[in-house]
Design a protein around this motif. Structure first.
Motif, PDB file in Angstrom:
ATOM      1  N   TYR A  73       4.056  -4.793 -11.913  1.00  0.00           N
ATOM      2  CA  TYR A  73       4.837  -4.833 -10.684  1.00  0.00           C
ATOM      3  C   TYR A  73       5.715  -3.582 -10.705  1.00  0.00           C
ATOM      4  N   HIS A  75       8.645  -1.173  -8.482  1.00  0.00           N
ATOM      5  CA  HIS A  75       9.619  -1.101  -7.390  1.00  0.00           C
ATOM      6  C   HIS A  75      10.137   0.325  -7.331  1.00  0.00           C
ATOM      7  N   VAL A  83       9.836   0.375  -1.839  1.00  0.00           N
ATOM      8  CA  VAL A  83       8.409   0.078  -1.864  1.00  0.00           C
ATOM      9  C   VAL A  83       8.153  -0.799  -3.078  1.00  0.00           C
ATOM     10  N   ASN A  84       7.373  -1.862  -2.873  1.00  0.00           N
ATOM     11  CA  ASN A  84       6.942  -2.730  -3.962  1.00  0.00           C
ATOM     12  C   ASN A  84       5.444  -2.586  -4.095  1.00  0.00           C
ATOM     13  N   ALA A  85       4.964  -2.630  -5.337  1.00  0.00           N
ATOM     14  CA  ALA A  85       3.535  -2.458  -5.572  1.00  0.00           C
ATOM     15  C   ALA A  85       3.087  -3.324  -6.739  1.00  0.00           C
ATOM     16  N   CYS A 115      -1.671  -1.709  -4.954  1.00  0.00           N
ATOM     17  CA  CYS A 115      -1.494  -2.164  -3.584  1.00  0.00           C
ATOM     18  C   CYS A 115       0.000  -2.130  -3.290  1.00  0.00           C
ATOM     19  N   LEU A 116       0.396  -1.320  -2.279  1.00  0.00           N
ATOM     20  CA  LEU A 116       1.795  -1.128  -1.905  1.00  0.00           C
ATOM     21  C   LEU A 116       2.124  -1.947  -0.662  1.00  0.00           C
ATOM     22  N   ASP A 117       3.351  -2.468  -0.581  1.00  0.00           N
ATOM     23  CA  ASP A 117       3.742  -3.204   0.616  1.00  0.00           C
ATOM     24  C   ASP A 117       4.161  -2.268   1.750  1.00  0.00           C
ATOM     25  N   ASP A 118       4.453  -1.013   1.439  1.00  0.00           N
ATOM     26  CA  ASP A 118       4.797  -0.012   2.442  1.00  0.00           C
ATOM     27  C   ASP A 118       4.375   1.340   1.890  1.00  0.00           C
ATOM     28  N   TYR A 119       3.921   2.218   2.735  1.00  0.00           N
ATOM     29  CA  TYR A 119       3.464   3.518   2.238  1.00  0.00           C
ATOM     30  C   TYR A 119       4.312   4.668   2.742  1.00  0.00           C
ATOM     31  N   ASN A 129      -1.937   1.407   2.141  1.00  0.00           N
ATOM     32  CA  ASN A 129      -1.396   0.490   1.148  1.00  0.00           C
ATOM     33  C   ASN A 129      -2.160   0.568  -0.160  1.00  0.00           C
TER      34      ASN A 129
END
Length: 177
Positions: A73, A75, A83-85, A115-119, A129
């Motif tokens: 995980y 951040h 961004v979280n991934a 896989c990112l929640d925002d790019y 993503n």
């Protein structure tokens, strides 16, 4: 769903047995925590679950090749952007023999998927993503503790443009069970 199930089975299927004379702990589990920054000072926080492979390749008097999977995980934050991934990476290590059963140095490299929640972060447009997670690094394992320093690069490999990417320098501390 079948692919995710296959990855989970593959990730957990290797034996966790290590012989008493094999300090490397092949097949063991671990946890990792890291902090780093991108070249433009985006803060990076990382936590991972590690699963070592129960194999040795190319063993010789200098050392051997082995590896592990890391499910992490991540951040990233800067100036109100977050961004979280989640990433899964196979990592290959070359372990150097030291003649000492309590520590050894290594180098490593790997390419995985994230896989990112925002790019979008700090004016960067990563465009998708899905990102590849590339890494090269070096470290030292002392008993069950592992200390490493890595260069990591996230990019979508020009699958979608623009492909600004992000370069990270990160230090990591891991503990193996």
């Amino acid at each position: 769903m079948k692919r995710i199930l296959f990855l989970l089975i593959f990730f957990t299927s290797t034996s966790t047995h290590a012989s008493a004379h094999d300090f490397s702990g092949l097949g063991g589990w671990g946890v990792s925590f890291g902090y780093g920054q991108s070249l433009d000072r985006i803060n990076i926080y990382r936590a991972g679950l590690l699963k070592q492979w129960n194999v040795k390749w190319l063993e010789n008097k200098t050392g051997y090749m082995c590896g592990y999977f890391e499910l992490s995980y991540n951040h990233w934050e800067k100036g109100g952007d977050d961004v979280n991934a989640v990433a899964l990476s196979p990592v290959f290590q070359y372990v150097f023999y030291t003649g000492n059963a309590t520590w050894y140095p290594y180098i490593e490299a790997g390419v995985g998927a994230a896989c990112l929640d925002d790019y979008h972060i700090n004016g960067r447009d990563l465009s998708s993503n899905f990102q590849f997670e590339d890494r090269v690094g070096a470290g030292i394992r002392i008993k069950n503790m592992d200390i490493s320093f890595r260069y990591m690069h996230y990019s979508n490999a020009a699958l979608k443009v623009p492909n600004d990417g992000i370069d990270i320098l990160i230090g990591t501390l891991a503990w193996y069970f």
